[in-house]
Design a protein around this motif. Structure first.
Motif, PDB file in Angstrom:
ATOM      1  N   LEU A   1       0.097   4.909   7.176  1.00  0.00           N
ATOM      2  CA  LEU A   1       0.545   3.596   6.710  1.00  0.00           C
ATOM      3  C   LEU A   1       1.907   3.245   7.290  1.00  0.00           C
ATOM      4  O   LEU A   1       2.157   2.091   7.673  1.00  0.00           O
ATOM      5  N   GLU A   2       2.801   4.210   7.369  1.00  0.00           N
ATOM      6  CA  GLU A   2       4.115   3.976   7.971  1.00  0.00           C
ATOM      7  C   GLU A   2       3.975   3.622   9.449  1.00  0.00           C
ATOM      8  O   GLU A   2       4.689   2.752   9.970  1.00  0.00           O
TER       9      GLU A   2
ATOM     10  N   ARG B   1       1.378   2.175  10.859  1.00  0.00           N
ATOM     11  CA  ARG B   1       0.843   0.807  10.943  1.00  0.00           C
ATOM     12  C   ARG B   1       1.928  -0.218  10.633  1.00  0.00           C
ATOM     13  O   ARG B   1       1.979  -1.285  11.253  1.00  0.00           O
ATOM     14  N   LEU B   2       2.814   0.120   9.689  1.00  0.00           N
ATOM     15  CA  LEU B   2       3.893  -0.804   9.344  1.00  0.00           C
ATOM     16  C   LEU B   2       4.834  -1.011  10.524  1.00  0.00           C
ATOM     17  O   LEU B   2       5.303  -2.120  10.776  1.00  0.00           O
ATOM     18  N   GLN B   3       5.110   0.051  11.266  1.00  0.00           N
ATOM     19  CA  GLN B   3       5.981  -0.077  12.435  1.00  0.00           C
ATOM     20  C   GLN B   3       5.347  -0.948  13.512  1.00  0.00           C
ATOM     21  O   GLN B   3       6.044  -1.655  14.244  1.00  0.00           O
ATOM     22  N   GLU B   4       4.026  -0.923  13.601  1.00  0.00           N
ATOM     23  CA  GLU B   4       3.331  -1.720  14.599  1.00  0.00           C
ATOM     24  C   GLU B   4       3.190  -3.177  14.182  1.00  0.00           C
ATOM     25  O   GLU B   4       3.117  -4.069  15.031  1.00  0.00           O
ATOM     26  N   ALA B   5       3.146  -3.403  12.886  1.00  0.00           N
ATOM     27  CA  ALA B   5       2.943  -4.766  12.383  1.00  0.00           C
ATOM     28  C   ALA B   5       4.242  -5.548  12.452  1.00  0.00           C
ATOM     29  O   ALA B   5       5.330  -5.019  12.232  1.00  0.00           O
ATOM     30  N   GLU B   6       4.115  -6.808  12.754  1.00  0.00           N
ATOM     31  CA  GLU B   6       5.273  -7.689  12.812  1.00  0.00           C
ATOM     32  C   GLU B   6       4.954  -8.968  12.060  1.00  0.00           C
ATOM     33  O   GLU B   6       3.836  -9.486  12.162  1.00  0.00           O
TER      34      GLU B   6
ATOM     35  N   LEU C   1       0.830  -1.210   0.000  1.00  0.00           N
ATOM     36  CA  LEU C   1       0.000   0.000   0.000  1.00  0.00           C
ATOM     37  C   LEU C   1       0.863   1.257   0.000  1.00  0.00           C
ATOM     38  O   LEU C   1       0.560   2.234  -0.698  1.00  0.00           O
ATOM     39  N   ILE C   2       1.935   1.263   0.798  1.00  0.00           N
ATOM     40  CA  ILE C   2       2.830   2.425   0.863  1.00  0.00           C
ATOM     41  C   ILE C   2       3.462   2.686  -0.504  1.00  0.00           C
ATOM     42  O   ILE C   2       3.503   3.830  -0.987  1.00  0.00           O
TER      43      ILE C   2
END
Length: 286
Positions: free
Chosen positions: A169-170, A172-177, A152-153
């Protein structure tokens, strides 16, 4: 018989993320029967409530799991398929464990555990330009797979490049693993002993379920072993492995030694036996 039937219900490589949730296919490969109820459903050990489970025979025939009862059974003809739709968050990239408990006509409450994989093509594939920033935030809030967020980014950067959208989006990406090694179901077994990928693909066709293929390949790789030995190489419990090996033994695909170890037939022998079994069935119907 019922254990073999349940193992073969699941269609391998049918697990996928869709706009409706998480879906997989069941196919009746052996006997005409009726489902009198869904007793349990779990993904990676997490329960899915019955009201969040849909069994779809066709677009016109869709049933919630809690609507299927002995008084209102779901009849399943031979070779008929059912799409199971779970209303839950999307699954991450990798291999996942699926458990399904059923009440089957004539057999009572039974169930099976298997595994399947979410592949890259099963991840969210949308153009963020088609969403407002608020709509994109709502969409991204439900995404836990880093690869989907990265996609998406990249598309937002190549498209409208909205600062607020990219910032969210950035974040959310940092939170996602991604799934850790411990979280991901491990079912990969070396295929060197089986003669390569072509035979493996044929084994999938004749053994008909990922559980049976995984146990077979593990036993084939070991040469011989106890259910405990083989269980240590697959995701399934020792009881499930032993039941599968006993099934192989009844089918003439394995033999049990006096020491309690199992030795499975060679892949070529398995394929030949299945071919002969099919021929005998056809002859019996003529």
């Amino acid at each position: 018989m019922i254990e073999q039937y349940l193992e073969r219900l699941f269609t391998w490589e049918s697990l996928e993320n869709t706009e409706r949730g998480v879906e997989f296919e069941l196919k009746n490969r052996l006997i005409e029967t009726g489902f009198l109820g869904v007793t349990a459903a779990r993904v990676d050990g997490e329960d899915v409530p019955k009201e969040d489970i849909i069994l779809e025979v066709s677009p016109e025939e869709r049933f919630r799991a809690d609507e299927i009862t002995p008084e209102n059974p779901l009849e399943l003809d031979l070779a008929e398929t059912v799409q199971v739709i779970l209303d839950r968050e999307r699954l991450r990239l990798g291999v996942h464990e699926i458990e399904l408990g059923l009440q089957v006509e004539g057999y009572g409450e039974v169930g099976f555990t298997t595994d399947d994989e979410i592949r890259t093509e099963d991840l969210i594939d949308v153009d963020p330009a088609e969403f407002t920033v608020e709509e994109l935030k709502t969409l991204a809030a439900e995404i836990t797979e880093p690869a989907s967020l990265e996609r998406l980014i990249e598309r937002e950067e190549d498209g409208k490049a909205r600062k607020t959208a990219l910032a969210y989006l950035e974040e959310r990406l940092q939170e996602a693993e991604p799934l850790t090694e411990d979280e991901m179901v491990k079912t990969q077994v070396s295929d060197k002993a089986t003669g390569g990928g072509l035979i493996n693909e044929l084994l999938v066709e004749v053994l008909e379920s990922p559980q049976r293929v995984s146990v077979y390949l593990a036993a084939q790789t070991l040469g011989s072993g106890t259910p405990a030995d083989i269980s240590s190489r697959v995701v399934f419990s020792e009881d499930v492995v032993e039941s599968t090996l006993e099934s192989f033994e009844r089918e003439g695909l394995a033999e049990k030694t006096e020491t309690g170890e199992y030795r499975v037939a060679s892949p070529v022998a398995v394929l030949q036996k299945r071919q002969n079994d099919l021929w005998n069935v056809l002859r019996g119907t003529l």
